[in-house]
Design an enzyme around this catalytic site. Structure first.
Site, PDB file in Angstrom:
ATOM      1  N   HIS A   1      -1.305   0.093  -9.749  1.00 28.29           N
ATOM      2  CA  HIS A   1      -1.914  -0.831  -8.789  1.00 28.29           C
ATOM      3  C   HIS A   1      -2.510  -2.048  -9.501  1.00 28.29           C
ATOM      4  CE1 HIS A   1      -3.820  -1.080  -4.520  1.00 28.29           C
ATOM      5  NE2 HIS A   1      -3.476  -2.272  -4.978  1.00 28.29           N
TER       6      HIS A   1
ATOM      7  N   ARG B   1       0.863  -1.183   0.000  1.00 28.15           N
ATOM      8  CA  ARG B   1       0.000   0.000   0.000  1.00 28.15           C
ATOM      9  C   ARG B   1       0.895   1.228   0.000  1.00 28.15           C
ATOM     10  NH1 ARG B   1      -3.348  -2.898  -1.216  1.00 28.15           N
ATOM     11  NH2 ARG B   1      -5.397  -3.358  -0.317  1.00 28.15           N
TER      12      ARG B   1
ATOM     13  N   GLU C   1      -3.768   7.290  -4.736  1.00 25.18           N
ATOM     14  CA  GLU C   1      -4.100   6.732  -6.051  1.00 25.18           C
ATOM     15  C   GLU C   1      -5.427   7.271  -6.553  1.00 25.18           C
ATOM     16  OE1 GLU C   1      -4.050   2.482  -5.633  1.00 25.18           O
ATOM     17  OE2 GLU C   1      -2.013   2.489  -4.851  1.00 25.18           O
TER      18      GLU C   1
END
Lengths: 331, 331
Positions: free
Chosen positions: B297, B250, B279
């Site tokens: 991601h 993360r 993000e």
């Protein structure tokens, strides 16, 4: 005593080692790449003279040549060097050396042995992951600011359970295999001969059959008259629409025109290419394809690897002129 | 019986499962991603209504939520769903779910278990090879037609003997470790607790000490209050000028502002980043750097992996409503 700036050391009576074109490693490491107190380096590439004119002054003094791939040791070059006794390549492959002529003239040949194998195997795996998981393409996607404007990035494919066919299970190929095992890949291989029974991978005598049963082919064999265009239209067609090809060996092992056509027409699934048939010319018509990753014949190049290579070259040359066996003899 | 197009199946009396934002897997696989005859899917993201208005019609009928990372399950959302009994995330991480509120309300939570671990581990290794061997940068170099105009491509670094520090030796971290072993990497790890004695890697209790003794850190731990900004200025500084950081966990585990500064000022050596603090906003000031590789991601995303995830989600939801144990319970 010569005062030419093209000679690294000016100590007299040392054997002279010619380098026609600057090896990549020398561009990086400088003269320390092959520094030795036991021989002199003669750098033709630093002279403004054309090679024949340069050699006119030096040809009789040269007893060894360090030969990067970009500077082939042809029969013509050999003819210019009447006292040549040793050729040492900066590569594992020796297809740029006229071995027939060397044998005829009694010239010894040494190569880079397996000093590049780990780096080349690492890059082969990197290219394979890149193509399957689209890493370079993802990088481009982010940098083009498409995230999230274009929605989610198109999917890659899982490495686990992929059937990987290794073409040539030598020093590089076997290292590729051991690296891919923990990814859950199913490894098979083709080579001139089946390896001893303790090699745990399935052997294919027929490369087309291996291609038909593989999700990816990784080319790790040497280039010779038998492997020239070994990966032809039939093999590519057997590999199929989802099939990926990775080449870290030599460009000419693949029929590049045919591979380009297959990639453009979607007849194979992707490619990771470190080598090309006509380097440094690359098939630019593939530049627009997201499923093709290029690298400029640098799979073998790492700082640590080049330093190791330099030590090996020096050890080979020093051994030869001390009448000891070559460490990595070819001829 | 409702005729809303937002409901996949209109069979009555089936449990209703809310999806607020379309999961990436559903964008790829469509409705078959979580198709089941035993529950109905309610797709809020297909309605033109704002979520509270949409839920005004449906809130009492919702007994489960499928929660992608982009659609946090907050206390506010939970308050809107009086009959919510189950939250199933499409991720391994559950930091986007208010677990305290779920526990208070007696709501069960299941995650994606380790169904992504292999894909994420594969991508972590791919990013590491990419940064060390500069694969994306090499690709760019060739496509910009710099070969050979700009001479040989700058050197990468050898993977062998690199000291790799894995932050979090869970399902993903341990798979990264086994994949890197055959590359000749030296693995160590940090985690909340030292693993049992049969884990062959060196354990660091102190992450700064591990960074000081590592050539690369690979972030594989979960995000929680203890790991938030775990990779801070001191850790990055300990990692040092040659040190590489790979993050597939993360974004917020790294102090991104500090990492960006370190990369721009050459205080660390490179980065492979699949995740970011905000993000899909990425630190664009790094786009010009050749030693940073981005991916959006998508480390967890492969076609095969998403299909497996869908099966796991369906199995968890069906198990729950059949009063059987969850397959991958969190709460």
């Amino acid at each position: 005593m010569t005062t030419s700036s093209s000679i690294l050391s000016t100590t007299e009576n040392l054997p002279r080692v010619l380098i026609v074109k600057r090896p990549a490693a020398m561009a990086v490491l400088g003269d320390r790449f092959v520094a030795s107190t036991k021989f002199e380096i003669l750098k033709a590439f630093e002279s403004p003279l054309p090679l024949p004119a340069f050699l006119a002054n030096h040809s009789h003094s040269v007893s060894a040549v360090i030969a990067p791939v970009a500077a082939p040791v042809t029969a013509d070059l050999i003819r210019l060097l009447p006292n040549l006794r040793l050729v040492v390549t900066t590569s594992a492959g020796v297809d740029h050396v006229d071995l027939v002529e060397c044998r005829r003239r009694g010239i010894s040949v040494a190569n880079a042995g397996s000093s590049f194998s780990e780096d080349v195997a690492d890059t082969a795996v990197g290219l394979l992951i890149d193509v399957f998981r689209r890493i370079s393409a993802a990088n481009r996607f982010v940098k083009q600011r498409f995230w999230p404007l274009k929605g989610d990035y198109p999917l890659g494919s899982k490495l686990g359970r992929k059937r990987i066919g290794i073409v040539g299970l030598g020093s590089i190929g076997s290292k590729v295999a051991t690296r891919l095992e923990p990814f859950g890949c199913q490894i098979s291989y083709s080579s001139r001969n089946q390896k001893p029974y303790d090699v745990p991978y399935h052997y294919y005598m027929d490369i087309e059959e291996m291609a038909a049963n593989s999700d990816a082919l990784i080319i790790c064999c040497e280039l010779n008259e038998k492997t020239m265009h070994l990966i032809n239209k039939d093999v590519l067609s057997a590999l199929g629409k989802q099939g990926v090809i990775v080449n870290v060996a030599r460009g000419a092992i693949i029929d590049e025109v045919e591979m380009v056509r297959c990639l453009r027409e979607g007849e194979i699934g992707g490619a990771g290419l470190d080598v090309f048939e006509d380097e440094p010319n690359v098939p630019k018509e593939l530049f627009e394809l997201d499923n093709v990753v290029f690298s400029p014949h640098c799979a073998f190049m790492s700082l640590e690897g080049l330093e190791e290579l330099g030590k090996l070259l020096v050890a080979n040359i020093e051994a030869f002129f001390s009448n000891k066996p070559l460490l990595t003899p070819v001829l």
